[in-house]
Design a protein around this motif. Structure first.
Motif, PDB file in Angstrom:
ATOM      1  N   LYS A   1      17.337  26.986  -3.533  1.00  0.00           N
ATOM      2  CA  LYS A   1      17.018  27.071  -4.965  1.00  0.00           C
ATOM      3  C   LYS A   1      17.883  28.135  -5.634  1.00  0.00           C
ATOM      4  O   LYS A   1      18.375  27.941  -6.747  1.00  0.00           O
ATOM      5  N   ASN A   2      18.077  29.263  -4.959  1.00  0.00           N
ATOM      6  CA  ASN A   2      18.923  30.321  -5.507  1.00  0.00           C
ATOM      7  C   ASN A   2      20.382  29.873  -5.614  1.00  0.00           C
ATOM      8  O   ASN A   2      21.070  30.230  -6.579  1.00  0.00           O
ATOM      9  N   ALA A   3      20.840  29.120  -4.639  1.00  0.00           N
ATOM     10  CA  ALA A   3      22.214  28.607  -4.687  1.00  0.00           C
ATOM     11  C   ALA A   3      22.382  27.695  -5.896  1.00  0.00           C
ATOM     12  O   ALA A   3      23.372  27.800  -6.635  1.00  0.00           O
ATOM     13  N   ARG A   4      21.429  26.814  -6.142  1.00  0.00           N
ATOM     14  CA  ARG A   4      21.509  25.912  -7.291  1.00  0.00           C
ATOM     15  C   ARG A   4      21.512  26.706  -8.600  1.00  0.00           C
ATOM     16  O   ARG A   4      22.305  26.434  -9.502  1.00  0.00           O
ATOM     17  N   LYS A   5      20.628  27.718  -8.692  1.00  0.00           N
ATOM     18  CA  LYS A   5      20.592  28.560  -9.894  1.00  0.00           C
ATOM     19  C   LYS A   5      21.925  29.271 -10.101  1.00  0.00           C
ATOM     20  O   LYS A   5      22.421  29.382 -11.222  1.00  0.00           O
ATOM     21  N   LEU A   6      22.503  29.767  -9.017  1.00  0.00           N
ATOM     22  CA  LEU A   6      23.792  30.447  -9.106  1.00  0.00           C
ATOM     23  C   LEU A   6      24.876  29.484  -9.579  1.00  0.00           C
ATOM     24  O   LEU A   6      25.676  29.821 -10.460  1.00  0.00           O
ATOM     25  N   PHE A   7      24.907  28.276  -9.021  1.00  0.00           N
ATOM     26  CA  PHE A   7      25.904  27.284  -9.447  1.00  0.00           C
ATOM     27  C   PHE A   7      25.757  26.969 -10.931  1.00  0.00           C
ATOM     28  O   PHE A   7      26.745  26.862 -11.658  1.00  0.00           O
ATOM     29  N   CYS A   8      24.522  26.833 -11.388  1.00  0.00           N
ATOM     30  CA  CYS A   8      24.274  26.529 -12.810  1.00  0.00           C
ATOM     31  C   CYS A   8      24.696  27.688 -13.706  1.00  0.00           C
ATOM     32  O   CYS A   8      25.271  27.471 -14.778  1.00  0.00           O
ATOM     33  N   SER A   9      24.428  28.915 -13.281  1.00  0.00           N
ATOM     34  CA  SER A   9      24.825  30.055 -14.098  1.00  0.00           C
ATOM     35  C   SER A   9      26.339  30.208 -14.141  1.00  0.00           C
ATOM     36  O   SER A   9      26.905  30.565 -15.178  1.00  0.00           O
ATOM     37  N   ILE A  10      27.020  29.914 -13.046  1.00  0.00           N
ATOM     38  CA  ILE A  10      28.485  29.955 -13.025  1.00  0.00           C
ATOM     39  C   ILE A  10      29.049  28.882 -13.948  1.00  0.00           C
ATOM     40  O   ILE A  10      29.998  29.133 -14.692  1.00  0.00           O
ATOM     41  N   GLU A  11      28.448  27.696 -13.914  1.00  0.00           N
ATOM     42  CA  GLU A  11      28.887  26.613 -14.799  1.00  0.00           C
ATOM     43  C   GLU A  11      28.811  27.062 -16.259  1.00  0.00           C
ATOM     44  O   GLU A  11      29.759  26.870 -17.036  1.00  0.00           O
ATOM     45  N   LYS A  12      27.698  27.685 -16.616  1.00  0.00           N
ATOM     46  CA  LYS A  12      27.481  28.100 -18.005  1.00  0.00           C
ATOM     47  C   LYS A  12      28.398  29.266 -18.384  1.00  0.00           C
ATOM     48  O   LYS A  12      29.063  29.243 -19.416  1.00  0.00           O
ATOM     49  N   GLU A  13      28.445  30.279 -17.523  1.00  0.00           N
ATOM     50  CA  GLU A  13      29.208  31.487 -17.844  1.00  0.00           C
ATOM     51  C   GLU A  13      30.714  31.231 -17.943  1.00  0.00           C
ATOM     52  O   GLU A  13      31.394  31.783 -18.805  1.00  0.00           O
ATOM     53  N   PHE A  14      31.240  30.386 -17.052  1.00  0.00           N
ATOM     54  CA  PHE A  14      32.678  30.181 -17.009  1.00  0.00           C
ATOM     55  C   PHE A  14      33.120  28.841 -17.605  1.00  0.00           C
ATOM     56  O   PHE A  14      34.296  28.489 -17.554  1.00  0.00           O
ATOM     57  N   GLY A  15      32.166  28.083 -18.152  1.00  0.00           N
ATOM     58  CA  GLY A  15      32.505  26.804 -18.774  1.00  0.00           C
ATOM     59  C   GLY A  15      33.094  25.812 -17.790  1.00  0.00           C
ATOM     60  O   GLY A  15      34.125  25.198 -18.069  1.00  0.00           O
ATOM     61  N   LEU A  16      32.453  25.664 -16.641  1.00  0.00           N
ATOM     62  CA  LEU A  16      32.925  24.757 -15.595  1.00  0.00           C
ATOM     63  C   LEU A  16      31.999  23.552 -15.509  1.00  0.00           C
ATOM     64  O   LEU A  16      31.040  23.553 -14.739  1.00  0.00           O
ATOM     65  N   PRO A  17      32.251  22.510 -16.302  1.00  0.00           N
ATOM     66  CA  PRO A  17      31.380  21.335 -16.302  1.00  0.00           C
ATOM     67  C   PRO A  17      31.196  20.743 -14.901  1.00  0.00           C
ATOM     68  O   PRO A  17      32.163  20.579 -14.160  1.00  0.00           O
ATOM     69  N   GLY A  18      29.954  20.486 -14.549  1.00  0.00           N
ATOM     70  CA  GLY A  18      29.635  19.870 -13.267  1.00  0.00           C
ATOM     71  C   GLY A  18      29.443  20.842 -12.118  1.00  0.00           C
ATOM     72  O   GLY A  18      28.977  20.453 -11.044  1.00  0.00           O
ATOM     73  N   PHE A  19      29.789  22.118 -12.299  1.00  0.00           N
ATOM     74  CA  PHE A  19      29.658  23.088 -11.212  1.00  0.00           C
ATOM     75  C   PHE A  19      28.208  23.230 -10.777  1.00  0.00           C
ATOM     76  O   PHE A  19      27.918  23.385  -9.595  1.00  0.00           O
ATOM     77  N   GLY A  20      27.293  23.141 -11.708  1.00  0.00           N
ATOM     78  CA  GLY A  20      25.875  23.259 -11.386  1.00  0.00           C
ATOM     79  C   GLY A  20      25.327  22.081 -10.601  1.00  0.00           C
ATOM     80  O   GLY A  20      24.269  22.164  -9.997  1.00  0.00           O
ATOM     81  N   LYS A  21      26.076  20.996 -10.588  1.00  0.00           N
ATOM     82  CA  LYS A  21      25.656  19.798  -9.847  1.00  0.00           C
ATOM     83  C   LYS A  21      26.382  19.667  -8.513  1.00  0.00           C
ATOM     84  O   LYS A  21      26.291  18.635  -7.844  1.00  0.00           O
ATOM     85  N   MET A  22      27.103  20.732  -8.117  1.00  0.00           N
ATOM     86  CA  MET A  22      27.809  20.701  -6.846  1.00  0.00           C
ATOM     87  C   MET A  22      26.819  20.428  -5.711  1.00  0.00           C
ATOM     88  O   MET A  22      25.690  20.908  -5.737  1.00  0.00           O
ATOM     89  N   SER A  23      27.257  19.657  -4.742  1.00  0.00           N
ATOM     90  CA  SER A  23      26.375  19.278  -3.625  1.00  0.00           C
ATOM     91  C   SER A  23      26.054  20.464  -2.733  1.00  0.00           C
ATOM     92  O   SER A  23      26.920  21.272  -2.422  1.00  0.00           O
TER      93      SER A  23
END
Length: 86
Positions: free
Chosen positions: A5-27
């Motif tokens: 769960k923490n990994a998913r939250k981290l991926f989503c925050s990185i997507e938002k902070e750095f403008g990386l579309p789809g990063f939060g949905k990384m497998s």
């Protein structure tokens, strides 16, 4: 369990902070001596796992105490061409 769960939250925050579309949905893949009971328990806990690596229990007979070498091989490149992520 909170790792996934923490990994998913981290991926989503990185997507938002750095403008990386789809990063939060990384497998997210879980592995390391997983068996049916472990996977069932993970499913009941509401994880954020997208895939499982269960090779050891598929090819090793634990009922007869056969040892297994916990190794993972990943094909990364062939002839200077990436094989992961493309």
């Amino acid at each position: 369990m909170t790792w996934f769960k923490n990994a998913r939250k981290l991926f989503c925050s990185i997507e938002k902070e750095f403008g990386l579309p789809g990063f939060g949905k990384m497998s997210i893949t879980a592995s390391n001596d997983l068996n049916g009971e472990t996977i069932d328990a993970l499913n009941k806990q509401g994880h954020q796992i997208d895939a499982y690596g269960i090779g050891t229990y598929l090819v090793t007979c634990y009922a007869h105490a056969q040892a297994a070498l916990g190794v993972v091989f990943k094909l990364v490149e062939i002839n200077n061409k990436p094989r992961i992520g493309n």
